[in-house]
Enzyme design. Structure first.
Site, PDB file in Angstrom:
ATOM      1  N   LEU A 155      29.028 -18.478  24.817  1.00 23.68           N
ATOM      2  CA  LEU A 155      29.549 -19.733  24.254  1.00 23.68           C
ATOM      3  C   LEU A 155      28.823 -20.930  24.873  1.00 23.68           C
ATOM      4  O   LEU A 155      29.431 -21.810  25.471  1.00 23.68           O
ATOM      5  CB  LEU A 155      31.058 -19.837  24.474  1.00 23.68           C
ATOM      6  CG  LEU A 155      31.786 -20.822  23.553  1.00 23.68           C
ATOM      7  CD1 LEU A 155      31.817 -20.295  22.134  1.00 23.68           C
ATOM      8  CD2 LEU A 155      33.210 -21.079  24.048  1.00 23.68           C
ATOM      9  N   GLY A 156      27.501 -20.931  24.707  1.00 28.01           N
ATOM     10  CA  GLY A 156      26.711 -22.092  25.078  1.00 28.01           C
ATOM     11  C   GLY A 156      26.670 -23.087  23.937  1.00 28.01           C
ATOM     12  O   GLY A 156      27.575 -23.120  23.100  1.00 28.01           O
ATOM     13  N   ARG A 157      25.616 -23.888  23.881  1.00 24.90           N
ATOM     14  CA  ARG A 157      25.510 -24.899  22.819  1.00 24.90           C
ATOM     15  C   ARG A 157      25.571 -24.263  21.436  1.00 24.90           C
ATOM     16  O   ARG A 157      26.311 -24.692  20.565  1.00 24.90           O
ATOM     17  CB  ARG A 157      24.203 -25.681  22.964  1.00 24.90           C
ATOM     18  CG  ARG A 157      24.082 -26.520  24.226  1.00 24.90           C
ATOM     19  CD  ARG A 157      22.713 -27.200  24.247  1.00 24.90           C
ATOM     20  NE  ARG A 157      22.506 -28.016  25.426  1.00 24.90           N
ATOM     21  CZ  ARG A 157      21.995 -27.575  26.563  1.00 24.90           C
ATOM     22  NH1 ARG A 157      21.664 -26.284  26.681  1.00 24.90           N
ATOM     23  NH2 ARG A 157      21.812 -28.387  27.581  1.00 24.90           N
ATOM     24  N   ILE A 158      24.742 -23.241  21.238  1.00 23.96           N
ATOM     25  CA  ILE A 158      24.661 -22.613  19.918  1.00 23.96           C
ATOM     26  C   ILE A 158      25.917 -21.829  19.621  1.00 23.96           C
ATOM     27  O   ILE A 158      26.473 -21.904  18.514  1.00 23.96           O
ATOM     28  CB  ILE A 158      23.410 -21.733  19.825  1.00 23.96           C
ATOM     29  CG1 ILE A 158      22.154 -22.618  19.884  1.00 23.96           C
ATOM     30  CG2 ILE A 158      23.419 -20.902  18.552  1.00 23.96           C
ATOM     31  CD1 ILE A 158      20.857 -21.841  20.007  1.00 23.96           C
ATOM     32  N   ARG A 178      30.090 -15.708  31.032  1.00 23.11           N
ATOM     33  CA  ARG A 178      30.150 -15.363  32.454  1.00 23.11           C
ATOM     34  C   ARG A 178      31.423 -15.880  33.103  1.00 23.11           C
ATOM     35  O   ARG A 178      31.912 -15.324  34.076  1.00 23.11           O
ATOM     36  CB  ARG A 178      28.919 -15.918  33.180  1.00 23.11           C
ATOM     37  CG  ARG A 178      27.639 -15.147  32.879  1.00 23.11           C
ATOM     38  CD  ARG A 178      26.448 -15.776  33.530  1.00 23.11           C
ATOM     39  NE  ARG A 178      26.146 -17.083  32.947  1.00 23.11           N
ATOM     40  CZ  ARG A 178      25.113 -17.842  33.306  1.00 23.11           C
ATOM     41  NH1 ARG A 178      24.296 -17.428  34.260  1.00 23.11           N
ATOM     42  NH2 ARG A 178      24.908 -19.000  32.727  1.00 23.11           N
ATOM     43  N   ILE A 234      21.718 -13.769  16.302  1.00 17.70           N
ATOM     44  CA  ILE A 234      20.740 -14.866  16.222  1.00 17.70           C
ATOM     45  C   ILE A 234      20.263 -15.221  17.631  1.00 17.70           C
ATOM     46  O   ILE A 234      19.706 -16.300  17.844  1.00 17.70           O
ATOM     47  CB  ILE A 234      21.308 -16.108  15.486  1.00 17.70           C
ATOM     48  CG1 ILE A 234      22.677 -16.528  16.035  1.00 17.70           C
ATOM     49  CG2 ILE A 234      21.406 -15.848  13.988  1.00 17.70           C
ATOM     50  CD1 ILE A 234      22.643 -17.314  17.289  1.00 17.70           C
ATOM     51  N   ARG A 236      18.519 -12.824  20.723  1.00 18.66           N
ATOM     52  CA  ARG A 236      17.258 -12.103  20.864  1.00 18.66           C
ATOM     53  C   ARG A 236      17.537 -10.641  20.545  1.00 18.66           C
ATOM     54  O   ARG A 236      18.635 -10.131  20.816  1.00 18.66           O
ATOM     55  CB  ARG A 236      16.708 -12.213  22.293  1.00 18.66           C
ATOM     56  CG  ARG A 236      16.176 -13.588  22.651  1.00 18.66           C
ATOM     57  CD  ARG A 236      14.867 -13.900  21.929  1.00 18.66           C
ATOM     58  NE  ARG A 236      14.272 -15.130  22.403  1.00 18.66           N
ATOM     59  CZ  ARG A 236      14.524 -16.329  21.873  1.00 18.66           C
ATOM     60  NH1 ARG A 236      15.363 -16.428  20.844  1.00 18.66           N
ATOM     61  NH2 ARG A 236      13.922 -17.415  22.340  1.00 18.66           N
ATOM     62  N   ASP A 260      18.663 -11.704  12.592  1.00 19.91           N
ATOM     63  CA  ASP A 260      17.510 -12.606  12.551  1.00 19.91           C
ATOM     64  C   ASP A 260      16.450 -12.187  13.552  1.00 19.91           C
ATOM     65  O   ASP A 260      15.315 -12.658  13.490  1.00 19.91           O
ATOM     66  CB  ASP A 260      17.965 -14.042  12.852  1.00 19.91           C
ATOM     67  CG  ASP A 260      16.832 -15.050  12.740  1.00 19.91           C
ATOM     68  OD1 ASP A 260      16.140 -15.047  11.714  1.00 19.91           O
ATOM     69  OD2 ASP A 260      16.639 -15.844  13.686  1.00 19.91           O
ATOM     70  N   GLU A 265       9.624  -7.179  17.406  1.00 15.80           N
ATOM     71  CA  GLU A 265       9.167  -8.036  16.301  1.00 15.80           C
ATOM     72  C   GLU A 265       7.634  -8.064  16.239  1.00 15.80           C
ATOM     73  O   GLU A 265       6.981  -8.103  17.273  1.00 15.80           O
ATOM     74  CB  GLU A 265       9.707  -9.457  16.507  1.00 15.80           C
ATOM     75  CG  GLU A 265      11.213  -9.519  16.447  1.00 15.80           C
ATOM     76  CD  GLU A 265      11.777 -10.899  16.773  1.00 15.80           C
ATOM     77  OE1 GLU A 265      10.981 -11.827  17.023  1.00 15.80           O
ATOM     78  OE2 GLU A 265      13.008 -11.035  16.791  1.00 15.80           O
ATOM     79  N   HIS A 283      13.175 -13.754  12.139  1.00 18.50           N
ATOM     80  CA  HIS A 283      13.311 -14.665  13.290  1.00 18.50           C
ATOM     81  C   HIS A 283      13.041 -16.113  12.874  1.00 18.50           C
ATOM     82  O   HIS A 283      12.116 -16.770  13.362  1.00 18.50           O
ATOM     83  CB  HIS A 283      12.368 -14.250  14.419  1.00 18.50           C
ATOM     84  CG  HIS A 283      12.784 -14.808  15.746  1.00 18.50           C
ATOM     85  ND1 HIS A 283      12.425 -14.221  16.947  1.00 18.50           N
ATOM     86  CD2 HIS A 283      13.516 -15.900  16.087  1.00 18.50           C
ATOM     87  CE1 HIS A 283      12.922 -14.926  17.959  1.00 18.50           C
ATOM     88  NE2 HIS A 283      13.577 -15.946  17.456  1.00 18.50           N
TER      89      HIS A 283
END
Length: 317
Positions: A155-158, A178, A234, A236, A260, A265, A283
């Site tokens: 639950l960071g910015r994105i 965390r 979305i 890695r 994504d 890749e 991606h």
């Protein structure tokens, strides 16, 4: 005074006026133009003061040994899993990335993947284009998104931007991180990804890739999500155990996925290619003209700030 020399190991999709300004302030070397890289590093390696990279270019001991005077690595990305942050710290190298400016586009991509895989929009599109509607009748029923329990891994910015958008669909939001986030008291916190999956209909991976998060979504997590659950990634590719994800989809132990990113890749597991309940993208989470130009501008501004004796705008956290 000589201009600072930069080594580009990734291309920046810059707008013309920004590129002209950028090119005027630095001496630029492009790794992809060097036919004899060994000779290039012997001749020019000690001149390089900054490195421009992205999600594909490795900045590791092998590279940095050839660039003894590098002061800054400016990455056109949020994730820095291709940059050896510990080594950079040891050598006093500043590392910058491009947070915030790509948050909206990446969150939009997560929602698009979620809707596409649950409502099987690509499959329905093919159904119409192939002329099957008049001959085979109505398309099959799918699964709605509204009201579902959404679990966000990271639950960071994105991750927070994704959660906010899911709230608009009346979804109940839970998350794994965390530590518990005091800014989101209305979301349910789980200290275990397995427990998060048990209490979710949809699991969205939005965490950074680290040693701790590699394969954080594994067989146990997928089984906890269950046969009616959906996965969206979305972040890695390696944050999900891709082999186990493919098995879970083939064996119908989960209902579908929107992806994504992938482990190797641009290679994608062939089993996924014919699955109507899986939506695949190359991606492109932040790949809009507006966002990529903003990212490029931030890469350049960080470099300009550093070599002007100012603090960089977005040092890696």
């Amino acid at each position: 005074m000589a201009k600072p020399a930069l080594l580009h190991i990734a291309k920046l999709p810059v707008v013309p006026d920004s590129q002209e300004e950028f090119e005027s302030k630095f001496e630029h070397f492009y790794l992809w133009d060097q036919k004899d890289r060994e000779s290039f590093f012997k001749e020019k390696g000690s001149l390089i003061k900054g490195v421009v990279t992205d999600t594909k270019g490795w900045v590791n001991e092998e590279l940095l040994q050839k660039l003894p005077n590098v002061e800054i690595v400016s990455s056109n990305s949020v994730g820095l899993d291709k940059v050896d942050l510990n080594l950079c710290k040891e050598r006093g190298i500043i590392v910058t990335n491009t947070p915030d400016v790509l948050t909206d586009c990446t969150a939009e991509t997560a929602l698009a993947l979620l809707l596409a895989c649950m409502r099987q929009i690509p499959a329905a599109d093919r159904y119409v284009r192939e002329g099957r509607w008049p001959t085979e009748g109505d398309f099959r029923f799918t699964t709605k998104v509204s009201g579902k329990r959404v679990g966000v891994v990271g639950l960071g910015r994105i991750g927070a931007a994704i959660a906010k958008r899911c709230e608009g669909f009346g979804c109940k939001i839970s998350y794994y991180a965390r530590s518990k986030k005091s800014d989101y008291p209305h979301y349910s916190y789980y200290s275990s990804v397995v427990d998060l999956a048990k209490n979710s209909d949809i699991l969205i991976a939005a965490c950074a890739l680290t040693k701790e998060t590699t394969s954080i979504i594994n067989r146990e997590v997928l089984d906890a999500l269950g046969p009616e659950g959906f996965v969206v990634n979305i972040a890695r590719g390696p944050v999900i155990d891709e082999v186990e994800l493919v098995k879970a989809l083939v064996e119908k132990r989960i209902a579908g996925a929107g992806l994504d990113v992938f482990v190797n890749e641009p290679e994608v597991p062939k089993e996924l290619l014919d699955m109507d309940n899986v939506t695949l993208q190359p991606h492109v989470g932040s790949a809009t003209v507006e966002t990529r130009n903003d990212m490029s501008r931030l890469v350049m501004d960080n470099l300009i700030a550093h070599f002007s004796g100012q603090p960089v705008l977005t040092p890696a956290e």
